[in-house]
Design a protein around this motif. Sequence first.
Motif, PDB file in Angstrom:
ATOM      1  N   ASN A  70       0.783  -0.965   0.132  1.00 12.11           N
ATOM      2  CA  ASN A  70       0.179  -0.135   0.024  1.00 12.11           C
ATOM      3  C   ASN A  70       0.683   1.662   0.079  1.00 12.11           C
ATOM      4  O   ASN A  70       0.821   1.935  -0.661  1.00 12.11           O
ATOM      5  CB  ASN A  70      -0.886   0.037   1.177  1.00 12.11           C
ATOM      6  CG  ASN A  70      -2.072   0.455   0.849  1.00 12.11           C
ATOM      7  OD1 ASN A  70      -2.699   1.349   0.443  1.00 12.11           O
ATOM      8  ND2 ASN A  70      -3.099  -0.821   1.589  1.00 12.11           N
ATOM      9  N   TYR A 119       2.024   8.870  -6.439  1.00 12.14           N
ATOM     10  CA  TYR A 119       2.096  10.097  -6.345  1.00 12.14           C
ATOM     11  C   TYR A 119       3.266  10.450  -6.562  1.00 12.14           C
ATOM     12  O   TYR A 119       3.641  11.801  -5.913  1.00 12.14           O
ATOM     13  CB  TYR A 119       1.484  10.381  -4.712  1.00 12.14           C
ATOM     14  CG  TYR A 119       0.216   9.888  -4.724  1.00 12.14           C
ATOM     15  CD1 TYR A 119      -0.978  10.631  -5.355  1.00 12.14           C
ATOM     16  CD2 TYR A 119      -0.314   8.677  -3.737  1.00 12.14           C
ATOM     17  CE1 TYR A 119      -2.213  10.356  -5.123  1.00 12.14           C
ATOM     18  CE2 TYR A 119      -1.519   8.493  -3.492  1.00 12.14           C
ATOM     19  CZ  TYR A 119      -2.455   9.265  -4.401  1.00 12.14           C
ATOM     20  OH  TYR A 119      -3.940   8.724  -3.997  1.00 12.14           O
ATOM     21  N   ASP A 162       9.465   9.270  -0.598  1.00 10.21           N
ATOM     22  CA  ASP A 162       9.599   9.599  -2.138  1.00 10.21           C
ATOM     23  C   ASP A 162       9.399  11.103  -2.047  1.00 10.21           C
ATOM     24  O   ASP A 162       9.427  11.823  -0.974  1.00 10.21           O
ATOM     25  CB  ASP A 162       7.896   9.366  -2.495  1.00 10.21           C
ATOM     26  CG  ASP A 162       6.799   9.889  -2.109  1.00 10.21           C
ATOM     27  OD1 ASP A 162       6.718  11.343  -2.093  1.00 10.21           O
ATOM     28  OD2 ASP A 162       5.821   9.338  -1.559  1.00 10.21           O
ATOM     29  N   GLY A 197       3.617  15.120  -2.624  1.00  7.30           N
ATOM     30  CA  GLY A 197       3.584  15.642  -1.226  1.00  7.30           C
ATOM     31  C   GLY A 197       2.065  15.781  -0.861  1.00  7.30           C
ATOM     32  O   GLY A 197       1.100  15.620  -1.749  1.00  7.30           O
ATOM     33  N   ILE A 198       1.785  15.962   0.357  1.00  8.76           N
ATOM     34  CA  ILE A 198       0.372  16.424   0.783  1.00  8.76           C
ATOM     35  C   ILE A 198       0.330  17.795   1.500  1.00  8.76           C
ATOM     36  O   ILE A 198       0.963  18.005   2.324  1.00  8.76           O
ATOM     37  CB  ILE A 198       0.053  15.137   2.042  1.00  8.76           C
ATOM     38  CG1 ILE A 198       0.453  13.724   1.600  1.00  8.76           C
ATOM     39  CG2 ILE A 198      -1.400  15.432   2.566  1.00  8.76           C
ATOM     40  CD1 ILE A 198       0.225  12.740   2.928  1.00  8.76           C
ATOM     41  N   ILE A 203      -5.555  12.697   6.598  1.00 10.22           N
ATOM     42  CA  ILE A 203      -5.033  11.824   5.748  1.00 10.22           C
ATOM     43  C   ILE A 203      -5.390  10.375   6.088  1.00 10.22           C
ATOM     44  O   ILE A 203      -5.529   9.202   4.949  1.00 10.22           O
ATOM     45  CB  ILE A 203      -3.390  11.851   5.453  1.00 10.22           C
ATOM     46  CG1 ILE A 203      -3.069  11.970   4.071  1.00 10.22           C
ATOM     47  CG2 ILE A 203      -2.658  11.306   6.414  1.00 10.22           C
ATOM     48  CD1 ILE A 203      -3.705  13.123   3.217  1.00 10.22           C
ATOM     49  N   ALA A 215      -4.637  15.184  -5.180  1.00  7.26           N
ATOM     50  CA  ALA A 215      -4.810  13.872  -5.630  1.00  7.26           C
ATOM     51  C   ALA A 215      -5.875  13.770  -6.489  1.00  7.26           C
ATOM     52  O   ALA A 215      -6.204  12.435  -6.741  1.00  7.26           O
ATOM     53  CB  ALA A 215      -4.443  12.922  -4.639  1.00  7.26           C
ATOM     54  N   THR A 230      -9.182   5.528  -4.019  1.00  8.69           N
ATOM     55  CA  THR A 230     -10.380   5.401  -3.270  1.00  8.69           C
ATOM     56  C   THR A 230     -10.465   6.178  -2.051  1.00  8.69           C
ATOM     57  O   THR A 230     -11.447   6.450  -1.186  1.00  8.69           O
ATOM     58  CB  THR A 230     -10.930   4.079  -3.029  1.00  8.69           C
ATOM     59  OG1 THR A 230      -9.899   3.412  -2.290  1.00  8.69           O
ATOM     60  CG2 THR A 230     -10.996   3.243  -4.372  1.00  8.69           C
ATOM     61  N   LEU A 261      -9.003   4.757   0.722  1.00  7.12           N
ATOM     62  CA  LEU A 261      -9.188   3.647   1.449  1.00  7.12           C
ATOM     63  C   LEU A 261      -7.951   2.940   2.240  1.00  7.12           C
ATOM     64  O   LEU A 261      -7.806   2.829   3.430  1.00  7.12           O
ATOM     65  CB  LEU A 261     -10.028   2.436   1.022  1.00  7.12           C
ATOM     66  CG  LEU A 261     -11.405   2.792   0.951  1.00  7.12           C
ATOM     67  CD1 LEU A 261     -12.105   1.459   0.280  1.00  7.12           C
ATOM     68  CD2 LEU A 261     -12.352   3.020   2.178  1.00  7.12           C
ATOM     69  N   ASN A 265      -6.344   4.254   5.416  1.00  2.24           N
ATOM     70  CA  ASN A 265      -7.240   4.074   6.417  1.00  2.24           C
ATOM     71  C   ASN A 265      -6.883   2.602   6.908  1.00  2.24           C
ATOM     72  O   ASN A 265      -6.981   2.159   8.132  1.00  2.24           O
ATOM     73  CB  ASN A 265      -8.551   4.308   6.224  1.00  2.24           C
ATOM     74  CG  ASN A 265      -9.463   4.230   7.394  1.00  2.24           C
ATOM     75  OD1 ASN A 265     -10.200   3.091   7.265  1.00  2.24           O
ATOM     76  ND2 ASN A 265      -9.688   5.033   8.156  1.00  2.24           N
TER      77      ASN A 265
HETATM   78  P1  ADP Z   1      -5.967   6.732  -2.415  1.00  2.00           P
HETATM   79  O1  ADP Z   1      -4.623   6.548  -2.878  1.00  2.00           O
HETATM   80  O2  ADP Z   1      -6.591   5.410  -2.978  1.00  2.00           O
HETATM   81  O3  ADP Z   1      -6.605   7.862  -2.754  1.00  2.00           O
HETATM   82  P2  ADP Z   1      -4.832   6.331   0.282  1.00  2.00           P
HETATM   83  O4  ADP Z   1      -5.739   6.092   1.792  1.00  2.00           O
HETATM   84  O5  ADP Z   1      -3.848   5.308  -0.021  1.00  2.00           O
HETATM   85  O6  ADP Z   1      -6.090   6.339  -0.832  1.00  2.00           O
HETATM   86  O7  ADP Z   1      -4.329   7.877   0.371  1.00  2.00           O
HETATM   87  C1  ADP Z   1      -5.219   8.604   0.707  1.00  2.00           C
HETATM   88  C2  ADP Z   1      -4.681   9.927   0.233  1.00  2.00           C
HETATM   89  O8  ADP Z   1      -3.338  10.453   0.963  1.00  2.00           O
HETATM   90  C3  ADP Z   1      -4.431  10.146  -1.067  1.00  2.00           C
HETATM   91  O9  ADP Z   1      -5.471  10.379  -1.750  1.00  2.00           O
HETATM   92  C4  ADP Z   1      -3.393  11.150  -1.230  1.00  2.00           C
HETATM   93  O10 ADP Z   1      -4.074  12.518  -1.328  1.00  2.00           O
HETATM   94  C5  ADP Z   1      -2.462  11.066   0.038  1.00  2.00           C
HETATM   95  N1  ADP Z   1      -1.394  10.228  -0.043  1.00  2.00           N
HETATM   96  C6  ADP Z   1      -1.205   9.005   0.300  1.00  2.00           C
HETATM   97  N2  ADP Z   1       0.089   8.782  -0.039  1.00  2.00           N
HETATM   98  C7  ADP Z   1       0.788   9.714  -0.668  1.00  2.00           C
HETATM   99  C8  ADP Z   1       2.008   9.904  -0.994  1.00  2.00           C
HETATM  100  N3  ADP Z   1       2.902   9.108  -0.956  1.00  2.00           N
HETATM  101  N4  ADP Z   1       2.244  11.196  -1.550  1.00  2.00           N
HETATM  102  C9  ADP Z   1       1.169  12.089  -1.822  1.00  2.00           C
HETATM  103  N5  ADP Z   1       0.139  12.098  -1.330  1.00  2.00           N
HETATM  104  C10 ADP Z   1      -0.275  10.717  -0.745  1.00  2.00           C
END
Ligand code: ADP
Length: 509
Positions: free
Chosen positions: A410, A418, A442, A446-447, A455, A465, A471, A473, A476
Amino acid sequence: MALVTENIFESFFRNSVEGILIFDKTGKIADINPAAKELFGIGKNAINPENVNDLIGSKYHAELWIICNRLLEHTEKKGKGNTLVIHNEGSREKNLILGLHLNNHIKLNENRYIAAFVTDETSRWKEKYELRQSHERFRKIFKHNPVAQLIIRESDNLIIDANNKFLELFGYELDEVMGKDTISIGLDHCNECKVKIEQAPDEHHIENDCESEAHIKSGKVINLLQSYVLIKLHDVTHEIWSLVDITEQKAAEAELKKTNEELEKKVTERTKDLVNLLEREKRMNELKSRFVATASHEFRTPLTTILASAGLVETYAKRMDAEKCLKHIDRIKASVELLTEILEDFLSLDKIEQGNVKPNITSFNLEDFAANVLREAESTLKKGQSIEYALTGDLIIKQDHNILKNTMLNLLSNAIKYSGEDANISWAISVQIDKTIITVADNGIGIPFDDQPYIFSRFFRARNAETIQGTGLGLNIVKKYIELLHGKISFVSAENAGTSFILDLPAIS
Ligand code: ADP
């Protein structure tokens, strides 16, 4: 001279207001004056009664003759006097109480006679009787009062009387408490009442009904309701203590309080359960509607791809263009894989939510584990992307293999998804004595700072994103997995600078 004397005596005898009766040793009446006749209820003109025994009730005869014989046996004229009190029932005035004062005997012609003075004792005797009756009445009321009572001399706090209820309640005999200080039998005023009593006038009821505890003779502690009355007895101030045993009432109150508390606790628990149930129901409903929304959105792209590619496969098959056919079959496969992944995420989440995922701890080799994960993750790498992998510490680890694999896939697939082409992803596992630290870093999109608090929330997707397939999910599920392993997950991220996820898993012995 003798005649004069006789006349004077006769006159005195006849006119005396005091009744006089003279009778011999057989009781035969020698003479009776008008006053005596009046007192005995004999009419003025009626013939005199014959015998003294006829004048008084038979129940007094024995006593009368004991006195009379004693007087008659006396040689001296003046005997020691005696009074016989009779209730003159035979008389016209039934309730007259007469005193027969038998003081001496008279010797006449060698015969001895008893002279009895008769007086009306009715009012005096009644007064005395009533006083005694009232004393007895009040004593009985005190003794048999259903409320335990003590009479205390105020000056020295000594018990001068205790009623039956008090003795029964405290388990004492009367002589065990008489003259004792109340404190020596475990009883005292409460401070508030002490002050009130000191300030109270002589005869006063102390209003306070104060609750107290007392030790009874057996050592048992009882609860009392105490009240006091101040009275003066022979000019000395006394306190009447009234003590009501409220032990059972107190116990019942305590029991009721306990039951109420338990009930309240139960109601709170039930309410909490209900709220939890409702919350769960709400979450399930939300999950279902989000699933429908996400599914309809996320399924559309792969399904469209599948449909388009299937059509193209048909076209290219007719043209016998095998290369293009294979290309579109691959696309169909990839789309089906994506659909499967999405479905699996939903199913995993549901399983965790239902409490159906239990860690299955085994020992495994991390080198093999990493190679396995890398093989799967690398199949999704974008052009020019690479995963740099580093392992430090022990090679053998004790963990749930599947949970760890899903978690890593995951986090790595997110890092791939991303980040742009040619990006470098690093994956580090450090096995320490008490924990294992795993980092996936990575330098992708970024977030955004504002999105970071949400998140790990289900279905949450950062605003940068939205154009990327997902999704919301995955993280979580990862968080729930890590919690099952009693670990922690955190991240450091900055928009357009990259993201690092850090797992901290406690060692399992
Ligand atoms: P999904 O990837 O299916 O949207 P996730 O639960 O895995 O769902 O991730 C939730 C959100 O977190 C993502 O939609 C994204 O906005 C952010 N996210 C997760 N991992 C990364 C990452 N490595 N770099 C940037 N954003 C991330």
